[in-house]
Design a protein around this motif. Structure first.
Motif, short mmCIF file in Angstrom:
data_model
loop_
_atom_site.label_atom_id
_atom_site.label_comp_id
_atom_site.label_asym_id
_atom_site.label_seq_id
_atom_site.Cartn_x
_atom_site.Cartn_y
_atom_site.Cartn_z
N LYS A 53 -0.71 15.01 5.07
CA LYS A 53 -1.88 15.79 4.64
C LYS A 53 -2.00 15.83 3.12
O LYS A 53 -3.11 15.79 2.58
CB LYS A 53 -1.77 17.21 5.21
N LYS A 54 -0.87 15.90 2.42
CA LYS A 54 -0.87 15.96 0.96
C LYS A 54 -0.99 14.59 0.31
O LYS A 54 -1.13 14.48 -0.90
CB LYS A 54 0.41 16.63 0.46
N GLY A 55 -0.91 13.55 1.11
CA GLY A 55 -1.00 12.20 0.55
C GLY A 55 0.27 11.74 -0.13
O GLY A 55 0.22 10.89 -1.02
N LEU A 56 1.40 12.27 0.28
CA LEU A 56 2.68 11.88 -0.29
C LEU A 56 3.24 10.67 0.43
O LEU A 56 2.85 10.37 1.56
CB LEU A 56 3.68 13.04 -0.22
N PRO A 57 4.15 9.92 -0.20
CA PRO A 57 4.74 8.77 0.49
C PRO A 57 5.55 9.21 1.71
O PRO A 57 5.80 10.40 1.92
CB PRO A 57 5.64 8.14 -0.57
N LEU A 58 5.93 8.21 2.49
CA LEU A 58 6.66 8.49 3.73
C LEU A 58 7.99 9.15 3.41
O LEU A 58 8.62 8.89 2.39
CB LEU A 58 6.88 7.21 4.51
N LEU A 59 8.42 9.98 4.32
CA LEU A 59 9.67 10.70 4.16
C LEU A 59 10.83 9.81 4.55
O LEU A 59 10.72 8.96 5.44
CB LEU A 59 9.68 11.96 5.03
#
Length: 422
Positions: free
Chosen positions: A251-257
């Motif tokens: 949702k925040k547009g962060l890279p994959l965990l």
């Protein structure tokens, strides 16, 4: 009767015709010019002999090198010449195991014994090496009463408890030969070294107890979690947490965990994720190099405060400071044992592997690891009440009705004291 021919043969062979004395009184001069120069202390002669000698390190008939001989007679200048020429070894041994450091501590080396000893120690001489009879340099210095040499050897770490072949320590030899000042110094040095070693062992025992308490709490916490939540509940909770964190990152547009590491999630650095710490609006307005200075509580503003007053915030549940949690009792989890050689070890209930403990008496180790099992002598029960000494029963006091008021103590006093003298 010896003939003239036999006498001439003995003279040609170099055999002395003088009557033989005791072996400890014989002082045969070393053969060769280089040894004669070392005995006399003539530097020019010694330098000339070193240039002419084929092997300067070759020993004489007694197995002594030229450095042994110069050290025995306290020729410091010759010793410096030999050591600086790098033609001799400062730790060379004779057939009896004597080194130049031993020869320095002979009666012939006085009054330059301490200067020669210091010079050899500065150039790599071994201070704890022993002869074939087990005599260390400290033994010989104590036997000769050389206090300065004894003090120097103790300072560099000489073993004060070393024993020779007869079981004598340096302190014993100082007492045997009547050197009281040296004996007192060695006794004091041994006491101080023993106290220092004992304090280090007791400190190591305290650190061991703190480590055992941390391991005990860690194991107890894991056991509590396992008993509270079954394994299938923990797996389900981890799956739910992983799904929620993934949805939040998408949702925040962060890279994959990345995969969770020990229960904590980590994000891979990307263009939208900065590794620098977040700053507040007020910090952004300031210059990057500007830092907030601590409040100066010193009465002199020109001097910095004696200590930092910035402390982490604390939340108290009451008006009084909270007490530290009680330390657990390790008596049920830690077991003491003994090896076949007499060394003590401990075994924990979660490891089952014997581990060594500091070299201390068993009662000291028990009091250090299990202090709760050894109550203090000043601890008293709560129902204790003070009473008068007169109410306590006395030995020899007659309390029967109609008995004589004289006690045994009074009767003895009446027999000893005379009228007018008390």
């Amino acid at each position: 009767m010896a003939t003239v021919k036999s006498v001439n043969k003995q003279l040609m062979a170099g055999v002395s015709l003088a009557p033989q004395k005791d072996h400890w009184l014989q002082r045969a001069p070393p053969a060769g010019d280089i040894f004669q120069a070392a005995v006399c202390g003539d530097q020019e002669w010694l330098r000339f002999s070193l240039k002419r000698a084929q092997s300067p390190s070759q020993p004489n008939k007694q197995g002594l090198t030229v450095l042994h001989v110069s050290a025995q007679y306290g020729r410091l200048d010759c010793m410096k010449l030999l050591v600086e020429s790098h033609c001799v070894d400062v730790n060379a041994s004779c057939p009896r195991g004597r080194r130049p450091l031993h020869m320095v501590l002979s009666p012939q080396s006085k009054p330059l014994s301490h200067a020669c000893l210091t010079y050899l120690l500065e150039h790599g001489a071994q201070h704890n090496v022993s002869t074939d009879e087990g005599l260390s340099p400290l033994h010989m210095a104590a036997a000769e009463g050389l206090r300065e040499c004894v003090e120097t050897l103790v300072e560099v770490g000489a073993d004060t408890r070393a024993c020779d072949s007869r079981g004598h320590t340096p302190l014993d030899l100082a007492r045997i030969w009547g050197h009281r000042v040296v004996a007192r110094f060695l006794k004091n040095a041994m006491w101080q070294r023993d106290k220092k070693e004992d304090m280090e062992r007791r400190k190591a025992l305290q650190n061991l107890r703190q480590d055992l308490i941390r391991m005990y709490r860690s194991v107890a916490g894991k056991e509590k979690v396992i008993l509270t939540f079954p394994w299938w509940f923990q797996v389900a909770r981890e799956a739910i947490n992983e799904q929620k964190v993934s949805e939040w990152a998408e949702k925040k547009g962060l890279p994959l965990l990345m995969t969770p590491v020990r229960g904590s999630w980590t994000l891979s650095p990307g263009p939208c994720l900065s590794t620098e710490p977040l700053k507040t609006k007020s910090e952004k307005k300031r210059h990057p190099s500007a830092q907030r200075e601590a409040w100066n509580i010193s009465p002199n503003p020109s001097k910095p405060p004696p200590a930092s007053i910035i402390r982490p915030q604390e939340v108290r549940m009451g008006i009084h400071p909270e007490k530290a949690p009680p330390e657990p009792d390790l008596h049920q989890r830690v077991t003491l044992g003994c090896y076949g050689d007499g060394h003590i070890h401990y075994t924990t209930s979660w490891d089952k592997v014997p581990q060594p403990v500091p070299a201390l008496p068993l009662d000291v180790i028990k009091k250090g690891l299990f202090p709760s099992t050894f109550l203090s002598r000043i601890t008293s029960p709560l129902q204790f009440q003070a009473s008068s000494v007169l109410d306590l029963p006395h030995q020899g006091c007659t309390t029967r009705p109609g008995a004589s008021p004289w006690t045994e103590v009074a009767m003895h006093l009446a027999e000893e004291l005379e009228l007018g003298h008390y």
